[in-house]
Design a protein around this motif. Structure first.
Motif, PDB file in Angstrom:
ATOM      1  N   TYR A   1      -5.843  14.371  -5.833  1.00 20.36           N
ATOM      2  CA  TYR A   1      -4.767  13.462  -5.627  1.00 20.36           C
ATOM      3  C   TYR A   1      -4.354  13.263  -4.186  1.00 20.36           C
ATOM      4  O   TYR A   1      -3.918  12.226  -3.816  1.00 20.36           O
ATOM      5  CB  TYR A   1      -3.402  14.436  -6.319  1.00 20.36           C
ATOM      6  CG  TYR A   1      -2.303  13.548  -6.293  1.00 20.36           C
ATOM      7  CD1 TYR A   1      -1.824  12.473  -6.644  1.00 20.36           C
ATOM      8  CD2 TYR A   1      -1.131  14.397  -5.575  1.00 20.36           C
ATOM      9  CE1 TYR A   1      -0.622  11.951  -6.692  1.00 20.36           C
ATOM     10  CE2 TYR A   1       0.327  13.889  -5.439  1.00 20.36           C
ATOM     11  CZ  TYR A   1       0.363  12.517  -5.984  1.00 20.36           C
ATOM     12  OH  TYR A   1       1.817  11.977  -5.900  1.00 20.36           O
ATOM     13  N   LEU A   2      -4.678  14.377  -3.405  1.00 23.57           N
ATOM     14  CA  LEU A   2      -4.594  14.331  -1.856  1.00 23.57           C
ATOM     15  C   LEU A   2      -5.189  13.281  -1.308  1.00 23.57           C
ATOM     16  O   LEU A   2      -4.775  12.142  -0.443  1.00 23.57           O
ATOM     17  CB  LEU A   2      -4.779  15.593  -1.233  1.00 23.57           C
ATOM     18  CG  LEU A   2      -4.748  15.493   0.222  1.00 23.57           C
ATOM     19  CD1 LEU A   2      -3.514  15.219   0.872  1.00 23.57           C
ATOM     20  CD2 LEU A   2      -5.434  16.703   0.977  1.00 23.57           C
ATOM     21  N   SER A   3      -6.684  13.205  -1.917  1.00 27.23           N
ATOM     22  CA  SER A   3      -7.486  11.981  -1.320  1.00 27.23           C
ATOM     23  C   SER A   3      -6.947  10.482  -1.876  1.00 27.23           C
ATOM     24  O   SER A   3      -6.969   9.667  -0.985  1.00 27.23           O
ATOM     25  CB  SER A   3      -8.855  12.063  -2.085  1.00 27.23           C
ATOM     26  OG  SER A   3      -9.718  11.051  -1.538  1.00 27.23           O
ATOM     27  N   LYS A   4      -6.222  10.377  -3.029  1.00 26.40           N
ATOM     28  CA  LYS A   4      -5.553   9.300  -3.323  1.00 26.40           C
ATOM     29  C   LYS A   4      -4.374   8.811  -2.328  1.00 26.40           C
ATOM     30  O   LYS A   4      -4.169   7.665  -2.221  1.00 26.40           O
ATOM     31  CB  LYS A   4      -5.151   9.369  -4.863  1.00 26.40           C
ATOM     32  CG  LYS A   4      -6.136   9.252  -5.807  1.00 26.40           C
ATOM     33  CD  LYS A   4      -5.698   9.503  -7.113  1.00 26.40           C
ATOM     34  CE  LYS A   4      -6.813   9.436  -8.353  1.00 26.40           C
ATOM     35  NZ  LYS A   4      -6.187   9.406  -9.864  1.00 26.40           N
ATOM     36  N   LEU A   5      -3.765   9.810  -1.958  1.00 26.88           N
ATOM     37  CA  LEU A   5      -2.659   9.694  -1.041  1.00 26.88           C
ATOM     38  C   LEU A   5      -3.022   9.176   0.137  1.00 26.88           C
ATOM     39  O   LEU A   5      -2.464   8.242   0.781  1.00 26.88           O
ATOM     40  CB  LEU A   5      -1.836  10.910  -1.148  1.00 26.88           C
ATOM     41  CG  LEU A   5      -0.834  11.513  -2.197  1.00 26.88           C
ATOM     42  CD1 LEU A   5      -0.262  12.747  -1.762  1.00 26.88           C
ATOM     43  CD2 LEU A   5       0.122  10.392  -2.537  1.00 26.88           C
ATOM     44  N   GLU A   6      -4.047   9.674   0.584  1.00 22.89           N
ATOM     45  CA  GLU A   6      -4.554   9.629   2.215  1.00 22.89           C
ATOM     46  C   GLU A   6      -5.350   8.211   2.048  1.00 22.89           C
ATOM     47  O   GLU A   6      -5.160   7.435   3.123  1.00 22.89           O
ATOM     48  CB  GLU A   6      -5.590  10.513   2.646  1.00 22.89           C
ATOM     49  CG  GLU A   6      -4.844  11.942   2.946  1.00 22.89           C
ATOM     50  CD  GLU A   6      -5.805  12.554   3.492  1.00 22.89           C
ATOM     51  OE1 GLU A   6      -7.251  12.459   3.777  1.00 22.89           O
ATOM     52  OE2 GLU A   6      -5.627  13.821   4.013  1.00 22.89           O
ATOM     53  N   ASN A   7      -5.937   7.665   0.884  1.00 22.89           N
ATOM     54  CA  ASN A   7      -6.455   6.337   0.861  1.00 22.89           C
ATOM     55  C   ASN A   7      -5.388   5.163   0.368  1.00 22.89           C
ATOM     56  O   ASN A   7      -5.975   4.294   0.065  1.00 22.89           O
ATOM     57  CB  ASN A   7      -7.853   6.288   0.176  1.00 22.89           C
ATOM     58  CG  ASN A   7      -8.804   7.222   0.830  1.00 22.89           C
ATOM     59  OD1 ASN A   7      -9.392   6.820   1.579  1.00 22.89           O
ATOM     60  ND2 ASN A   7      -9.092   8.471   0.141  1.00 22.89           N
ATOM     61  N   ASP A   8      -4.106   5.608   0.106  1.00 20.76           N
ATOM     62  CA  ASP A   8      -3.176   4.616  -0.262  1.00 20.76           C
ATOM     63  C   ASP A   8      -3.571   4.217  -1.558  1.00 20.76           C
ATOM     64  O   ASP A   8      -3.118   3.083  -1.815  1.00 20.76           O
ATOM     65  CB  ASP A   8      -3.101   3.511   0.770  1.00 20.76           C
ATOM     66  CG  ASP A   8      -2.565   4.119   2.067  1.00 20.76           C
ATOM     67  OD1 ASP A   8      -1.371   4.848   2.077  1.00 20.76           O
ATOM     68  OD2 ASP A   8      -3.051   3.815   3.149  1.00 20.76           O
ATOM     69  N   LYS A   9      -4.104   4.965  -2.576  1.00 15.71           N
ATOM     70  CA  LYS A   9      -4.289   4.555  -3.769  1.00 15.71           C
ATOM     71  C   LYS A   9      -2.985   4.859  -4.711  1.00 15.71           C
ATOM     72  O   LYS A   9      -3.188   4.396  -5.896  1.00 15.71           O
ATOM     73  CB  LYS A   9      -5.631   5.225  -4.381  1.00 15.71           C
ATOM     74  CG  LYS A   9      -6.830   4.521  -3.735  1.00 15.71           C
ATOM     75  CD  LYS A   9      -8.165   5.150  -4.165  1.00 15.71           C
ATOM     76  CE  LYS A   9      -9.399   4.856  -3.454  1.00 15.71           C
ATOM     77  NZ  LYS A   9     -10.592   5.209  -4.067  1.00 15.71           N
ATOM     78  N   CYS A  10      -2.122   5.607  -4.321  1.00 19.73           N
ATOM     79  CA  CYS A  10      -0.967   5.891  -4.912  1.00 19.73           C
ATOM     80  C   CYS A  10      -0.127   6.416  -3.893  1.00 19.73           C
ATOM     81  O   CYS A  10      -0.433   6.697  -2.668  1.00 19.73           O
ATOM     82  CB  CYS A  10      -1.314   6.940  -6.148  1.00 19.73           C
ATOM     83  SG  CYS A  10      -1.764   8.618  -5.375  1.00 19.73           S
ATOM     84  N   LEU A  11       1.309   6.188  -4.309  1.00 18.80           N
ATOM     85  CA  LEU A  11       2.280   6.766  -3.613  1.00 18.80           C
ATOM     86  C   LEU A  11       2.991   8.056  -4.091  1.00 18.80           C
ATOM     87  O   LEU A  11       3.116   8.057  -5.478  1.00 18.80           O
ATOM     88  CB  LEU A  11       3.366   5.652  -3.423  1.00 18.80           C
ATOM     89  CG  LEU A  11       2.797   4.759  -2.427  1.00 18.80           C
ATOM     90  CD1 LEU A  11       3.746   3.280  -2.264  1.00 18.80           C
ATOM     91  CD2 LEU A  11       2.591   4.881  -0.975  1.00 18.80           C
ATOM     92  N   PRO A  12       3.646   8.828  -3.346  1.00 22.04           N
ATOM     93  CA  PRO A  12       4.398  10.188  -3.968  1.00 22.04           C
ATOM     94  C   PRO A  12       5.459   9.677  -4.460  1.00 22.04           C
ATOM     95  O   PRO A  12       6.276   8.798  -4.329  1.00 22.04           O
ATOM     96  CB  PRO A  12       4.519  10.852  -2.611  1.00 22.04           C
ATOM     97  CG  PRO A  12       4.732  10.010  -1.633  1.00 22.04           C
ATOM     98  CD  PRO A  12       3.662   8.954  -1.821  1.00 22.04           C
ATOM     99  N   SER A  13       5.965  10.732  -5.503  1.00 24.96           N
ATOM    100  CA  SER A  13       7.300  10.601  -6.131  1.00 24.96           C
ATOM    101  C   SER A  13       8.143  10.986  -5.219  1.00 24.96           C
ATOM    102  O   SER A  13       7.860  11.635  -4.181  1.00 24.96           O
ATOM    103  CB  SER A  13       7.356  11.146  -7.588  1.00 24.96           C
ATOM    104  OG  SER A  13       6.888  12.597  -7.172  1.00 24.96           O
ATOM    105  N   ALA A  14       9.500  11.019  -5.226  1.00 17.79           N
ATOM    106  CA  ALA A  14      10.663  11.582  -4.772  1.00 17.79           C
ATOM    107  C   ALA A  14      10.292  12.959  -4.272  1.00 17.79           C
ATOM    108  O   ALA A  14      10.734  13.650  -3.444  1.00 17.79           O
ATOM    109  CB  ALA A  14      11.968  11.013  -5.151  1.00 17.79           C
ATOM    110  N   GLU A  15      10.116  13.772  -5.783  1.00 20.76           N
ATOM    111  CA  GLU A  15       9.870  15.019  -5.444  1.00 20.76           C
ATOM    112  C   GLU A  15       8.854  15.445  -4.648  1.00 20.76           C
ATOM    113  O   GLU A  15       8.857  16.717  -4.092  1.00 20.76           O
ATOM    114  CB  GLU A  15       9.993  15.667  -7.108  1.00 20.76           C
ATOM    115  CG  GLU A  15      11.097  15.435  -7.933  1.00 20.76           C
ATOM    116  CD  GLU A  15      11.348  14.041  -8.431  1.00 20.76           C
ATOM    117  OE1 GLU A  15      10.409  13.163  -8.141  1.00 20.76           O
ATOM    118  OE2 GLU A  15      12.458  13.802  -9.110  1.00 20.76           O
TER     119      GLU A  15
END
Length: 248
Positions: free
Chosen positions: A31-45
């Motif tokens: 999940y961290l890898s997806k965040l760093e590669n802009d494949k997903c964005l975090p929720s508000a929480e």
């Protein structure tokens, strides 16, 4: 800068590997890898959790992110919405400051030009006024101009003989004529009066001469005013550009 780039920048700044950072954030490495590669964005929480676990403020995290990203994909996150609102208010405050300072500079420039034109601080001329003597109460204002004619009229009417007339003229000139010269940088008109203990003095404009230093000072003041006015107008242009750029 994208969200993933910022997250990766923080991780590399701490010399963490992805597994180490994932452990700190208590998320899966994938999940961290997806965040760093802009494949997903975090929720508000999740965004709030990232800030807390990394001990970083929302303003510090969001400052480097692209404005378009914040206003589109992340704007529903409360911290992002608050940051955008505060940033807008800050920009509005800066623009208002530019507007106020520009108006003040323009006002100072106009005041300086007006002061130079009206010679408020530096008079371009010296006005010299002369008074022949004190005019006593009941005497005509032109007594010092016509005292000889008055004595001659008395001679013609037989009131005085020639010796008496000459004596009267001599006594008047020796006792009453007390010239006084007053120089001032104020234009008091062609004539003015000033009260004395026994009557008043009538001062008449005798000479006007230019004061070279004052002329130069007023020119410098006028030039300074023009420069201030130009700077103030430039400030208005900058304020307009800032408003168009940041508040669009």
């Amino acid at each position: 800068m994208n969200f993933g780039d910022k997250l990766k920048q923080i991780r590399t700044g701490k010399n963490w590997t992805q597994p180490q950072m994932a452990e700190v954030l208590q998320i899966e490495q994938s999940y961290l890898s997806k965040l760093e590669n802009d494949k997903c964005l975090p929720s508000a929480e999740m965004f709030q959790s990232i800030l807390q676990k990394l001990s970083i403020s929302s303003a510090e995290f969001l400052a480097d992110l692209d404005k378009s990203l914040l206003q589109s994909e992340l704007k529903l996150i409360p911290e992002v919405a608050t940051y955008l609102s505060q940033s807008r208010q800050s920009r509005i405050s800066i623009i208002k400051t530019y507007l106020f300072v520009s108006a003040l500079i323009c006002l100072l420039g106009i005041s300086a030009i007006f002061a130079a034109k009206r010679e408020i601080f530096f008079s371009n001329y010296v006005y010299s006024y002369v008074s022949s003597g004190v005019i006593l109460d009941g005497e005509p204002e032109n007594v010092f101009q016509n005292y000889r004619q008055l004595s001659q009229m008395k001679l013609a009417a037989g009131i005085l003989d020639l010796t008496q007339m000459n004596k009267e003229v001599y006594e008047f000139e020796s006792k009453r004529i007390r010239p006084e010269i007053m120089e001032t940088d104020r234009d008091l008109g062609n004539a003015f009066t000033r009260k004395t203990d026994k009557g008043y003095r009538n001062f008449v404009l005798n000479d006007t001469r230019a004061r070279v230093s004052a002329v130069s000072s007023n020119r410098y003041l006028e030039f300074l005013g023009a420069m201030l006015l130009a700077c103030g107008l430039l400030g208005f242009v900058i304020e307009w550009r800032l408003r168009k750029l940041h508040l669009a």
